[in-house]
Design an enzyme around this catalytic site. Sequence first.
Site, PDB file in Angstrom:
ATOM      1  N   THR A 125      57.959  28.454  60.712  1.00 27.90           N
ATOM      2  CA  THR A 125      58.846  28.002  59.639  1.00 27.90           C
ATOM      3  C   THR A 125      59.836  29.093  59.263  1.00 27.90           C
ATOM      4  O   THR A 125      59.537  30.290  59.393  1.00 27.90           O
ATOM      5  CB  THR A 125      58.023  27.611  58.391  1.00 27.90           C
ATOM      6  N   ASP A 126      60.995  28.693  58.756  1.00 29.33           N
ATOM      7  CA  ASP A 126      61.965  29.665  58.276  1.00 29.33           C
ATOM      8  C   ASP A 126      61.488  30.371  57.009  1.00 29.33           C
ATOM      9  O   ASP A 126      62.037  31.405  56.615  1.00 29.33           O
ATOM     10  CB  ASP A 126      63.329  29.028  58.035  1.00 29.33           C
ATOM     11  N   GLU A 127      60.434  29.846  56.382  1.00 29.80           N
ATOM     12  CA  GLU A 127      59.943  30.454  55.146  1.00 29.80           C
ATOM     13  C   GLU A 127      59.360  31.849  55.361  1.00 29.80           C
ATOM     14  O   GLU A 127      59.189  32.607  54.412  1.00 29.80           O
ATOM     15  CB  GLU A 127      58.923  29.537  54.464  1.00 29.80           C
ATOM     16  N   TYR A 153      51.464  30.326  51.557  1.00 30.63           N
ATOM     17  CA  TYR A 153      51.752  29.515  52.749  1.00 30.63           C
ATOM     18  C   TYR A 153      52.580  30.306  53.757  1.00 30.63           C
ATOM     19  O   TYR A 153      52.197  30.451  54.935  1.00 30.63           O
ATOM     20  CB  TYR A 153      52.489  28.234  52.364  1.00 30.63           C
ATOM     21  N   LYS A 157      51.681  31.773  57.636  1.00 31.90           N
ATOM     22  CA  LYS A 157      52.446  31.439  58.843  1.00 31.90           C
ATOM     23  C   LYS A 157      52.990  32.707  59.510  1.00 31.90           C
ATOM     24  O   LYS A 157      52.995  32.822  60.744  1.00 31.90           O
ATOM     25  CB  LYS A 157      53.585  30.486  58.503  1.00 31.90           C
TER      26      LYS A 157
END
Length: 340
Positions: A125-127, A153, A157
Amino acid sequence: MKILVTGGAGFIGGNFVHYMIHKYPEDEIVNLDLLTYAGNLETLKAVEDKPNYKFVKGDIADREFVFALFEREKFDVVINFAAESHVDRSIKNPGIFVQTNVMGTVVLLDAAKTYGVKRFHQVSTDEVYGDLPLDRPDLFFTESTPLHTSSPYSSSKASADLFVMAYHRTFGLPVTISRCSNNYGPYQFPEKLIPLIISRALDNEELPVYGKGENVRDWLHVEDHCAAIDLIVRNGRVGEVYNIGGHNERTNLEVVKTILHALGKPESLIRYVTDRPGHDMRYAIDPTKMETELGWKPKYVFDTGIQQTINWYLENKEWWEHIISGEYSQYFEKMYGDKL
């Protein structure tokens, strides 16, 4: 090829299973999913009888189970979608995210290494990059942007990504990683922004919007995401990270108002609520590497993609109404109970 898709009963994984089953009927797809709250086998009704598809219920963090599955199936490719993915839930219970997103990924990596998988692809994810300031629209995440997480979260990741790259460097495991922007499209669990707003607006219920709704996301249609992953797995360079973005930046408030306008509902339904802790302000991806190396371009612009998505939810009310009522969780027993 025989491909293991983990988390294939979730939103993105489920769409990917549909995409692969129809595009590559000669390939075998095994869908491994634990069917936690967001796993929904009703998403896969249309493919469950296909000869090149098989569903297996199980936990990617269960080492004995995973190794037995790899021993039996002899996978060529592993694509890991399986993850706890809702930021709000990670704030309430970080441990579950560590167990699934970190430990589960390590178990899969060990199995892939032991059984000689030809490609291990991690869906990230870009997060993991943190966020960008609202007053710098010229800034974008690239593959070289440092990891700078904001939530349990995204931290889980990022940790999984680091393990994936470590297994490539230490053990020579052929890996790739993709980091995507916010997905939208059919079969998304109703707690996420777009389906939540659609379902609540149809019932004329209040629509919760964090803060002032100023947070910006780059929206990527799930079908474009599936096509990008397919390209990376088949043609991407081993050991590389690829960013997948849609060139569709919108504030959360703009997204909500777009949906209300399409449904003919009043903006008076919007209710601003207290922002969540550590809420990232802006995500924006530079997908140049995907475009130049692999020739990928998103097919959907947001205005057409969101209308297609709204139409899908209007035409498939039974699917999301089953989730809201809880009936979807009974589908596994109905389909597989007598076969266990």
